[in-house]
Scaffold this active site. Structure first.
Site, PDB file in Angstrom:
ATOM      1  CB  ILE A  33      -0.931  -0.017   1.232  1.00  0.00           C
ATOM      2  CG1 ILE A  33      -1.875  -1.214   1.131  1.00  0.00           C
ATOM      3  CG2 ILE A  33      -1.697   1.302   1.346  1.00  0.00           C
ATOM      4  CD1 ILE A  33      -2.685  -1.479   2.373  1.00  0.00           C
ATOM      5  CG  ASP A  34       1.076   3.586  -3.614  1.00  0.00           C
ATOM      6  OD1 ASP A  34      -0.099   3.944  -3.358  1.00  0.00           O
ATOM      7  OD2 ASP A  34       1.449   3.307  -4.763  1.00  0.00           O
ATOM      8  CB  SER A  35       1.199   8.130  -0.428  1.00  0.00           C
ATOM      9  OG  SER A  35       1.708   8.368  -1.720  1.00  0.00           O
TER      10      SER A  35
END
Length: 73
Positions: A33-35
């Site tokens: 999960i990235d920003s």
């Protein structure tokens, strides 16, 4: 349903992560999960829980997200 179970369902449905990988100790990085993903997750969390998730900093694990959500309920 507990907060972590609800959050697990959101992550599985929204990010297509493995449900068994969503534990309190799992980091968002571990789950891929990235920003940008986090923005989508926050919107879903707000809808499901009926809260304003805000823009908290330092959330690195699922457990920290659970604690943050529970503090807003």
């Amino acid at each position: 349903m507990s907060t972590i179970e609800t959050l697990r369902n959101i992550l599985v449905e929204t990010m297509d992560v493995d449900a068994e990988a969503v534990t309190e100790d799992a980091t968002l990085d571990d789950l891929g999960i990235d920003s940008l993903d986090m923005t989508e997750i926050m919107c879903e969390v707000e809808d499901v829980f009926g809260i304003d998730f805000g823009e908290p900093e330092g959330l690195e694990t699922v457990g920290q997200m659970v604690t943050h959500i529970e503090g807003l309920l």
